[in-house]
Structures are given as structure tokens and as C-alpha cells.
Design an enzyme around this catalytic site. Structure first.
Site, PDB file in Angstrom:
ATOM      1  N   ASP A 252     -20.933  68.892  29.903  1.00 59.42           N
ATOM      2  CA  ASP A 252     -20.117  67.711  31.000  1.00 59.42           C
ATOM      3  C   ASP A 252     -20.836  66.864  31.442  1.00 59.42           C
ATOM      4  OD1 ASP A 252     -17.164  67.673  32.434  1.00 59.42           O
ATOM      5  OD2 ASP A 252     -18.677  66.376  33.386  1.00 59.42           O
ATOM      6  N   ASP A 276     -26.829  71.433  29.293  1.00 60.88           N
ATOM      7  CA  ASP A 276     -26.815  69.839  29.303  1.00 60.88           C
ATOM      8  C   ASP A 276     -27.143  69.077  28.183  1.00 60.88           C
ATOM      9  OD1 ASP A 276     -26.637  70.300  32.207  1.00 60.88           O
ATOM     10  OD2 ASP A 276     -28.827  70.848  32.107  1.00 60.88           O
ATOM     11  N   ASP A 288     -11.654  66.574  26.106  1.00 56.29           N
ATOM     12  CA  ASP A 288     -11.228  65.643  27.076  1.00 56.29           C
ATOM     13  C   ASP A 288     -11.546  65.300  27.651  1.00 56.29           C
ATOM     14  OD1 ASP A 288      -8.961  66.070  28.412  1.00 56.29           O
ATOM     15  OD2 ASP A 288      -8.880  68.288  28.840  1.00 56.29           O
ATOM     16  N   CYS A 341      -5.412  63.457  29.605  1.00 59.39           N
ATOM     17  CA  CYS A 341      -4.089  63.424  30.119  1.00 59.39           C
ATOM     18  C   CYS A 341      -3.324  62.272  30.939  1.00 59.39           C
ATOM     19  CB  CYS A 341      -4.568  65.099  31.174  1.00 59.39           C
ATOM     20  SG  CYS A 341      -5.980  63.848  32.436  1.00 59.39           S
TER      21      CYS A 341
END
Length: 389
Positions: A252, A276, A288, A341
Site C-alpha cells: 500500500d 514497501d 483495488d 467500490c
């Protein structure tokens, strides 16, 4: 231990918090500030006040229309009318109840119509209308209601039936949901899930059913090298690990978001390595991406009113940047899975078509838009295949 609040006092508190949100304070901060200043409120009081505030946020325009004003008091009057509760029975002025209704307040309010009825900002109603067509009205109506609570059964630990039985022993009732084979919808006892032995033992995880369906649609198999590129808290990485039985690498841009992954993986018996700077190539890479969250506004209704056209444009720019960066980590013939989403075409089909225009040697293998009327959150998934070796 709080002494407890009356139902009317809870409504008065919700109206006060709504005024703070109207003045620009994010909903979670407004709720936290009220909670810290209200030591008398017990856990049930805090949950009830939060529910009132979130109901109004989901119905920001329609409650104002039916309450005859835009302040917190008017919106709570409007919400009560929507719930077919006579506001005069709550607004009595007695004890900690809100002041009694004036004649003007009794006469004010009208049935919502148009975008008031959709409970959407005008510009978003236009964008979502262009994206969804005749599916907009049912999707908007779903966003006006609280989202169901779903669990994903860790089928490497137990069957769905065993998980249901274990949950039922602790007062948590569930039923199967057809959108994903691993999904249980909680029908009673939802507040006990996080304290249950089934959750502590890694038999179940909280995960929306459409999010589970996205992972089910991925072409996963044992032995693939898999990267969850925008992993966040690791929900999809855990679901992928349950499918493959192998190691999943999680990344992330903000590593702090992944802080809970090691504990969640240990509880589930999954192998997830956080990185990382992940090094490719990967057979399957899931992105996502950060998005408007428009498909999940039942859960975070504040976002419906805080998003603006400039914010959406910046998200679209970031999504294109992530796609182009992630593509370089995909093995020849591998799959780049793009998910949001969101229900907005700009973040979904438009974004992936833009990628295919920039990368004409890539091909599209699968595309699906999940909407709230399918049972879960709104999600989008497209599988993009890299050129072969």
C-alpha cells in the site's frame, strides 16, 4: 458507566452533531467530539446516536425537505416523519428532550421529489445517471438505507455450516447469500461479531459480499505469484490467500494502512507478506484503487456530500497513474485486475478503456459492475491481460 439517555435526549444529541457536520466537521470527528464531551453516554447511547446521525447523512436532502429546514433539528424532524414517528411525541421540551415543535415546524416540510428523493447532490445525480441509466433510482434508494453486515467464511478453517453453527451458539444468526459462495449475511446479533470466538479463531472475517464476489472472479490458482497492490487493511489479500493456500504479497502506498495485516493473517492462518517496494513480475496483480467510494456510501454516507467534481477528477488522475505503474509489475501473459467500490463510469469503464488506449497490446478478459441492488456494495472489476512472452 453512563447512566443512560432517553430516546428524546439521543435525538437532541444527534441534531447537535448534525449541525457540527453542516458546519464542516467530518462525521467521524463530530461523533468523536460529542462522545468525549458526553461521559454520561453509555455504549448503547453512543451506538443509537451514531445510527441517527448516519441515517440523516444517508438522507441528507430528503430529511431536510420533510423537516422543512437544513439544521440538525429540522433534519431529525424529517427523519422521524420518514420513520412514521410523530415528532410531537419526541420534541416535548421535557427533561433533556428537544424543545417542543412550533406551529411553523408542524406545518413545514414536503414530500421529497427529484434529487431530494434520490438523496444525491445534483452533479452526482447527473454523473451517476449517465453511468447507470435506469439502474440509478434503485441504486440510490439502496444508498438511503443501512448496509447489511456480511462475513466471509475462511473455508480453509471450516465449512459454512460449521461457521453458522459456531456463530449461532453466540447469538449471531446468519444466512447464505448467493452473490458469493463464502458469504454469510448477519441477520441478528451483528454487534457481537467482533467479540465472538468464531471471529477470534479466524473462522470468519468481516467483508462485504460484493468484495468477496470480486475475489471469487479472479483467476486464482495455487502456485501463482500474487500481489495486492492497494491492500489497505488486507481484506482482499486474506480472501485471496484462502483461495490459493499460498503466499500473497501486500503493498500500500501508505504502509500504516497495513498495520493490522500481520495479526489478521495470523488469526486466519494465512501467509501474507507486506512489501514497501514489491518487485515483479507477478502472475496476478490486484489494484483495488482509491476511489470515490460511491458504491459504499451506505457505510460512509459523509462521502456522498463531501465529494466534488475536482476531487473526482483528481481520483481519476490517480487511478490512471496506478494502472500504468502496476502494469509494469505484471508478468507476460499475466493479469492486472482493476477494482473500485465505485458506480461512476469515470472511475470504472472509462478508466480501463483509457488504459487500453494507452496500452493497445493489452486485452480485456472480463468486466462486471456490482450494484447495491445485487445485495452488497457497489463494486467494479475488470481483468486486463498483459501481452504474452
Amino acid at each position: 458507566m453512563g447512566t443512560g439517555m432517553t430516546p428524546a435526549a439521543r435525538i437532541a444529541a444527534a441534531a447537535e452533531i448534525i449541525d457540527s457536520i453542516s458546519a464542516g466537521l467530518p462525521a467521524e470527528k463530530a461523533l468523536l467530539r460529542w462522545s468525549r464531551n458526553s461521559r454520561f453516554a453509555g455504549s448503547k447511547d453512543r451506538a443509537a446516536v451514531r445510527d441517527h446521525v448516519f441515517e440523516v447523512l444517508r438522507r441528507w436532502r430528503s430529511t431536510a425537505a420533510q423537516g422543512g429546514g437544513s439544521d440538525g433539528r429540522s433534519r431529525m424532524i424529517g427523519l422521524l416523519r420518514q420513520q412514521q414517528v410523530d415528532p410531537d411525541t419526541i420534541f416535548t421540551g421535557e427533561g433533556h428532550a428537544p424543545a417542543a415543535l412550533s406551529d411553523a415546524e408542524r406545518a413545514a416540510g414536503a414530500l421529497p421529489e427529484g434529487n431530494d428523493l434520490l438523496d444525491l447532490p445534483d452533479w452526482l445525480a447527473d454523473r451517476l445517471g449517465a453511468s447507470l441509466g435506469d439502474r440509478l433510482a434503485p441504486a440510490a434508494e439502496m444508498l438511503r438505507h443501512r448496509a447489511p453486515v456480511f462475513l466471509r467464511v475462511n473455508t480453509r478453517r471450516c465449512s459454512l455450516e460449521a461457521a453458522q453453527a459456531a456463530l449461532a451458539d453466540e447469538g449471531i444468526e446468519t444466512r447464505l447469500h448467493g452473490l458469493a459462495s463464502t458469504a454469510l449475511e448477519v441477520t441478528a446479533g451483528e454487534r457481537g461479531v467482533g467479540r465472538s470466538a468464531a471471529y477470534a479463531d479466524g473462522l470468519v472475517e468481516l467483508q462485504d459480499v460484493a468484495s468477496q464476489a470480486v475475489v471469487e472472479a479472479l483467476p486464482l490458482s495455487p502456485g501463482l505469484r500474487v500481489l495486492d497492490y492497494c491492500a489497505g487493511g488486507g481484506g482482499k489479500a486474506l480472501a485471496m490467500a484462502a483461495r490459493t493456500g499460498g503466499e500473497i504479497i501486500a503493498h500500500d502506498a501508505n504502509p500504516e494502512r497495513m498495520a493490522d495485516i500481520p495479526a489478521r493473517a495470523a488469526r486466519a492462518g494465512a501467509r501474507i507478506l507486506t512489501a514497501d517496494a514489491p518487485e515483479g513480475p507477478f502472475d496476478l496483480l490486484l489494484c483495488d484503487v482509491p476511489c470515490s467510494g460511491s458504491g459504499a456510501w451506505r457505510r460512509s454516507p459523509d462521502g456522498k456530500w463531501r465529494l466534488d467534481p475536482d476531487g473526482l477528477a483528481e481520483l481519476c488522475r490517480l487511478q490512471a497513474e496506478i494502472l500504468d505503474t502496476a502494469a509494469r509489475l505484471v508478468a507476460p501473459g499475466g493479469i492486472l485486475a482493476y477494482a473500485t467500490c465505485s458506480m461512476l463510469a469515470e472511475e470504472n469503464g472509462d478508466a480501463t478503456r483509457g488504459f487500453l488506449d494507452r496500452m493497445p497490446e493489452w486485452t480485456s478478459q472480463f468486466e462486471r459492475q456490482f450494484l447495491p441492488q445485487d445485495g452488497g456494495d457497489g463494486f467494479y472489476l475488470r481483468l486486463l491481460a498483459a501481452p504474452g512472452a
